[in-house]
Motif scaffolding. Structure first.
Motif: not given
Length: 365
Positions: A144-151, A157-161, A172-177, A179-188
């Motif tokens: 449905f093309n909803e701009p939501v990130a997933l982990v 593993r990709v984000l941690l590296r 605490p970094a784990m909990k923010r993953l 958010e990091q995924a959302t930051m990288l998301l291609d919303v289009r």
DNA sequence: CAGTCGTGGAG
DNA sequence: TCTCCAAGACT
């Protein structure tokens, strides 16, 4: 040892060229995406099924089972109208059987309450049984093309590296993953982006021996593949013995089977061979020996050929749970993976219980 | 929230 | 042979 001068790790997200990362990842994915059956359409039912099957299960294992399941239950309605027993039979051998039960229940709910249309947002999808924090955004973004990130495990593993965040699950970094995924998301192109992240983890950014030289986003990566892994629980061993009893009624061969209790925590309500107390059969002649591991236990399995004395023991142990089943019907039962493996190896299991339209090839023998 | 739930294949 | 673990969800 990591250098103490690496001071950017705390706010690493800020220093990463997210736009460049997205672009290079997308370019790589378009050129390198594997052709997989569930990538042939965006049909919500098909994507949903694939996401459930893929939970903790390898792509290579899922491919054939996914096609067979769709042959058997081509639509959400077909699945919803089926008996749970038949759904489990189609899931037999895949493991994590609560997935099949949840899928079935969710299909019934969607048919009844949603006019057979799967909800289109991650938030709504999340409320369906079997759809959790990963699967909800997966379906919503892909279908449905909803701009939501997933982990998922790959993205984690990709984000941690890439961000050099270490692997401590309680950090605490784990909990923010997310958010990091959302930051990288291609919303289009959220669905494509999410799949690209997972594809990267599955084919390049491997748990051990990552292929950094082939990585499309290597220049954004802080660790270049350095990654600590945490120790696993050690496997335990346990022996088990099963009875393989057959009989002939006229020309019909029957096999003695047993149904697990509905209250069992593992594989409830599924069919297996009758078990026997292992301590009584240390030195018995074995029809078949194999190892079967479930979670963190290795089962050393022996299968014994039927004798009257063994039948008596089995009858005492299991009583009414024992049922003679026609051999030709075995593949329509929800068999445990182990039972399936044993029957297969003893050549008692015929082709999968899928009736392919236009394919009326006769059973061999 | 740490434990539990299956299985098969790679290394 | 033996260890690791895969597009997680649920309690």
């Amino acid at each position: 040892m990591p250098r103490a001068e690496n001071i950017k790790s705390a706010d690493s997200g800020e220093s990463l060229d997210a736009a460049g990362f997205r672009r290079d990842l997308r370019k790589w994915y378009k050129a390198n995406a594997r052709e997989l059956p569930w990538r042939e359409s965006q049909d919500p039912y098909r994507i949903w099924l694939s996401e459930i099957m893929l939970q903790q299960t390898r792509v290579a294992t899922v491919i054939d089972r996914y096609k067979e399941f769709l042959q058997r239950f081509p639509t959400l309605v077909a699945l919803a109208l089926a008996r749970e027993e038949d759904v489990l039979a189609a899931w037999s051998g895949l493991g994590y059987y609560h997935r099949a039960r949840s899928l079935h229940r969710a299909a019934q709910f969607v048919m009844r309450e949603c006019n057979a249309q799967l909800p289109e947002t991650a938030a709504e999808l999340r409320s369906l049984p079997g759809i959790g924090e990963y699967t909800a955004p997966a379906i919503a973004s892909i279908c449905f093309n909803e701009p939501v990130a997933l982990v998922d495990g790959n993205v984690e593993r990709v984000l941690l590296r890439v961000l050099s965040l270490g692997e401590n699950k309680r950090s605490p970094a784990m909990k923010r993953l997310h958010e990091q995924a959302t930051m990288l998301l291609d919303v289009r192109n959220p669905g494509t982006h999410n799949q690209a992240m997972m594809e990267l983890g599955a084919t390049i950014c491997l748990p051990r021996n990552p292929k950094c030289s082939e990585c499309p986003v290597q220049k954004y990566c802080k660790t270049q593949g350095e990654h600590e892994t945490t120790a696993r629980k050690t496997m335990r061993s346990q022996e088990s013995v099963y009875l393989l009893a057959t009989r002939k009624k006229g020309t019909v061969t029957e096999v003695l089977m047993m149904k697990r209790g509905a209250e069992e925590s593992q594989m409830a309500g599924m069919w297996e061979l009758p078990s026997l107390p292992p301590e009584l059969f240390r030195n018995s002649e074995v029809l078949l020996g194999l190892r079967h591991s479930i979670t963190n236990t290795n089962y050393y399995v022996r299968v014994l050929a039927s004798k009257p004395a063994l039948m008596e023991i089995a009858k005492n142990e299991h009583g009414d749970a024992l049922v003679w089943k026609r051999q030709k019907m075995l593949n329509t039962l929800p068999l445990t993976g182990l039972a399936r493996k044993v029957l297969q190896r003893m050549d008692l299991l015929h082709r999968p219980p899928v009736h392919l339209p236009g394919n009326d090839r006769q059973q061999i023998e």
